[in-house]
Write an enzyme that holds these catalytic residues in place. Structure first.
Site, PDB file in Angstrom:
ATOM      1  N   ALA A   1      -4.153   0.321  -1.771  1.00 30.99           N
ATOM      2  CA  ALA A   1      -3.206   0.384  -0.646  1.00 30.99           C
ATOM      3  C   ALA A   1      -3.995   0.920   0.539  1.00 30.99           C
ATOM      4  CB  ALA A   1      -2.044   1.317  -0.978  1.00 30.99           C
TER       5      ALA A   1
ATOM      6  N   SER B   1      -6.027  -5.386   6.324  1.00 33.69           N
ATOM      7  CA  SER B   1      -7.374  -5.968   6.399  1.00 33.69           C
ATOM      8  C   SER B   1      -7.473  -7.336   5.747  1.00 33.69           C
ATOM      9  CB  SER B   1      -8.385  -5.028   5.725  1.00 33.69           C
ATOM     10  OG  SER B   1      -8.426  -3.802   6.418  1.00 33.69           O
TER      11      SER B   1
ATOM     12  N   ASP C   1       3.554  -6.726  -1.764  1.00 33.65           N
ATOM     13  CA  ASP C   1       2.361  -7.563  -1.917  1.00 33.65           C
ATOM     14  C   ASP C   1       2.522  -8.509  -3.105  1.00 33.65           C
ATOM     15  OD1 ASP C   1      -0.142  -5.126  -0.814  1.00 33.65           O
ATOM     16  OD2 ASP C   1       1.293  -6.354   0.267  1.00 33.65           O
TER      17      ASP C   1
ATOM     18  N   LYS D   1      -0.442  -4.620  -8.417  1.00 35.75           N
ATOM     19  CA  LYS D   1      -0.424  -3.644  -7.317  1.00 35.75           C
ATOM     20  C   LYS D   1       0.178  -2.367  -7.877  1.00 35.75           C
ATOM     21  CE  LYS D   1      -0.056  -2.557  -2.662  1.00 35.75           C
ATOM     22  NZ  LYS D   1      -0.956  -2.751  -1.511  1.00 35.75           N
TER      23      LYS D   1
ATOM     24  N   THR E   1      -4.432  -8.455   0.353  1.00 35.58           N
ATOM     25  CA  THR E   1      -3.496  -9.284  -0.425  1.00 35.58           C
ATOM     26  C   THR E   1      -3.911 -10.748  -0.357  1.00 35.58           C
ATOM     27  OG1 THR E   1      -1.724  -7.689  -0.080  1.00 35.58           O
ATOM     28  CG2 THR E   1      -1.057  -9.905  -0.730  1.00 35.58           C
TER      29      THR E   1
HETATM   30  N1  LIG Z   1      -7.750 -14.654   7.796  1.00 36.14           N
HETATM   31  C1  LIG Z   1      -6.441 -14.527   8.098  1.00 36.14           C
HETATM   32  N2  LIG Z   1      -5.807 -15.489   8.825  1.00 36.14           N
HETATM   33  C2  LIG Z   1      -4.502 -15.356   9.150  1.00 36.14           C
HETATM   34  N3  LIG Z   1      -3.716 -14.311   8.802  1.00 36.14           N
HETATM   35  C3  LIG Z   1      -4.315 -13.328   8.072  1.00 36.14           C
HETATM   36  C4  LIG Z   1      -5.680 -13.376   7.691  1.00 36.14           C
HETATM   37  N4  LIG Z   1      -5.964 -12.248   6.978  1.00 36.14           N
HETATM   38  C5  LIG Z   1      -4.820 -11.541   6.916  1.00 36.14           C
HETATM   39  N5  LIG Z   1      -3.821 -12.183   7.577  1.00 36.14           N
HETATM   40  C6  LIG Z   1      -2.431 -11.715   7.737  1.00 36.14           C
HETATM   41  O1  LIG Z   1      -2.497 -10.365   8.177  1.00 36.14           O
HETATM   42  C7  LIG Z   1      -1.484  -9.572   7.509  1.00 36.14           C
HETATM   43  C8  LIG Z   1      -2.172  -8.459   6.703  1.00 36.14           C
HETATM   44  O2  LIG Z   1      -2.903  -9.056   5.639  1.00 36.14           O
HETATM   45  P1  LIG Z   1      -2.745  -8.446   4.166  1.00 36.14           P
HETATM   46  O3  LIG Z   1      -1.322  -8.231   3.850  1.00 36.14           O
HETATM   47  O4  LIG Z   1      -3.533  -9.310   3.231  1.00 36.14           O
HETATM   48  O5  LIG Z   1      -3.454  -7.027   4.392  1.00 36.14           O
HETATM   49  P2  LIG Z   1      -3.622  -5.882   3.317  1.00 36.14           P
HETATM   50  O6  LIG Z   1      -5.010  -5.354   3.476  1.00 36.14           O
HETATM   51  O7  LIG Z   1      -3.250  -6.386   1.969  1.00 36.14           O
HETATM   52  O8  LIG Z   1      -2.578  -4.773   3.802  1.00 36.14           O
HETATM   53  P3  LIG Z   1      -1.985  -3.519   2.911  1.00 36.14           P
HETATM   54  O9  LIG Z   1      -2.925  -2.394   3.137  1.00 36.14           O
HETATM   55  O10 LIG Z   1      -0.646  -3.296   3.530  1.00 36.14           O
HETATM   56  O11 LIG Z   1      -1.912  -3.962   1.492  1.00 36.14           O
HETATM   57  C9  LIG Z   1      -0.693 -10.548   6.632  1.00 36.14           C
HETATM   58  O12 LIG Z   1       0.435 -11.021   7.369  1.00 36.14           O
HETATM   59  C10 LIG Z   1      -1.675 -11.686   6.400  1.00 36.14           C
HETATM   60  O13 LIG Z   1      -1.021 -12.930   6.160  1.00 36.14           O
HETATM   61  C1  LIG Z   2       2.374   0.506   3.999  1.00 34.21           C
HETATM   62  C2  LIG Z   2       1.137  -0.315   4.173  1.00 34.21           C
HETATM   63  N1  LIG Z   2       1.482  -1.717   3.981  1.00 34.21           N
HETATM   64  C3  LIG Z   2       0.053   0.065   3.174  1.00 34.21           C
HETATM   65  N2  LIG Z   2       0.407  -0.415   1.844  1.00 34.21           N
HETATM   66  C4  LIG Z   2      -0.232   1.547   3.136  1.00 34.21           C
HETATM   67  C5  LIG Z   2      -1.183   1.894   4.236  1.00 34.21           C
HETATM   68  C6  LIG Z   2      -1.504   3.366   4.239  1.00 34.21           C
HETATM   69  C7  LIG Z   2      -2.404   3.718   5.398  1.00 34.21           C
HETATM   70  C8  LIG Z   2      -2.628   5.212   5.492  1.00 34.21           C
HETATM   71  C9  LIG Z   2      -3.633   5.536   6.602  1.00 34.21           C
HETATM   72  O1  LIG Z   2      -4.836   5.189   6.422  1.00 34.21           O
HETATM   73  O2  LIG Z   2      -3.214   6.052   7.660  1.00 34.21           O
HETATM   74 MG   LIG Z   3      -1.793  -5.776   0.636  1.00 37.26          MG
END
Ligand SMILES: Nc1ncnc2c1ncn2[C@@H]1O[C@H](COP(=O)(O)OP(=O)(O)OP(=O)(O)O)[C@@H](O)[C@H]1O
Ligand SMILES: C[C@H](N)[C@H](N)CCCCCC(=O)O
Ligand SMILES: [Mg+2]
EC number: 6.3.3.3
Length: 207
Positions: A97, A12, A40, A31, A15
């Site tokens: 996460a 979403s 992350d 984290k 990070t």
């Molecule tokens: N506004 C944006 N513009 C471009 N790329 C983005 C944007 N937001 C997120 N991304 C990209 O989408 C991917 C997922 O984003 P991010 O890793 O921040 O998600 P997360 O919520 O931290 O995921 P997780 O649950 O795995 O921790 C990454 O490659 C990030 O660079």
């Molecule tokens: C591995 C990934 N990058 C996240 N840190 C973990 C996401 C768990 C999602 C579980 C679910 O909602 O199905």
């Molecule tokens: Mg993340």
């Protein structure tokens, strides 16, 4: 002050939002539970000033999946009561996460970490068809458990109807709107950090 960054799902933008928060608040990053690579923490390291402190994960699980499942594969048992936040005199950005109800074992979820760390929530709501329902479900959980929501960070293409209905339901302001960026760089993070800092101070002034 500890801020818990969670989202309406995985991928979403938690990070990315955390990197912006670290720069905007001069905060440390942590984290607690990392599942899979790239980590992350490494992503954050590449996006923020080298003077920022990025604390070591307490659990590093090998498989990129729900922590409860990844922990079983690694033969590790995660218990929320065993999680201990790093000591710091600075604000601390704690990244969950996935979304709020991601399990860390067969009984506990990411959401249970929020009161454990006595933290305020920053909810990342990425915008897509279906994100209103996912956002309001997350807000419903936060409200029903009496957790403190500091604010919402929207991520993705502008959609005023979607953003307005979510903000009204949440009863909080939007801390920042991150647009779809071609490339995520330190410069992009810094630009958003300036915007967030301005919004943060303005909202604090409105109290
Ligand atoms: N506004 C944006 N513009 C471009 N790329 C983005 C944007 N937001 C997120 N991304 C990209 O989408 C991917 C997922 O984003 P991010 O890793 O921040 O998600 P997360 O919520 O931290 O995921 P997780 O649950 O795995 O921790 C990454 O490659 C990030 O660079
Ligand atoms: C591995 C990934 N990058 C996240 N840190 C973990 C996401 C768990 C999602 C579980 C679910 O909602 O199905
Ligand atoms: Mg993340």
């Amino acid at each position: 002050m500890r801020y818990f960054v969670t989202a309406i799902g995985t991928d979403s933008g938690k990070t990315l939002a955390s990197a912006i928060l670290v720069e905007a608040l001069g905060a440390d990053y942590w984290k607690p539970i990392q599942a899979g690579t790239p980590t992350d923490s490494d992503t954050i390291r590449n996006l923020v000033s080298p003077k920022r402190v990025i604390h070591q994960e307490q659990y590093f699980l090998k498989s990129p999946m729900s922590p409860h499942a990844a922990a079983k594969i690694d033969n590790v048992e995660i218990k929320i009561k065993h999680l201990s936040a790093p000591h710091t005199t600075k604000p601390l950005i704690i990244e969950g996460a996935g979304g709020l109800l991601v399990p860390v074992n067969d009984q506990e979820t990411i959401a249970d970490m929020i009161p454990h760390f006595q933290s305020e929530i920053i909810l990342v709501s990425n915008i897509y068809l279906g994100s209103i329902n996912h956002s309001l479900l997350s807000l419903e959980l936060i409200k029903s458990r009496g957790y403190h929501l500091k604010g919402i960070i929207f991520n993705g293409p502008k959609n005023l109807e979607t953003q307005q209905i979510i903000q009204n339901y949440a009863g909080v302001k939007c801390l920042l709107h991150i647009r779809n960026e071609k490339k995520i760089t330190k410069e992009v993070v810094n630009e958003y950090a300036q915007k967030l800092k301005a919004n943060w101070n303005e909202l604090a002034g409105q109290r």
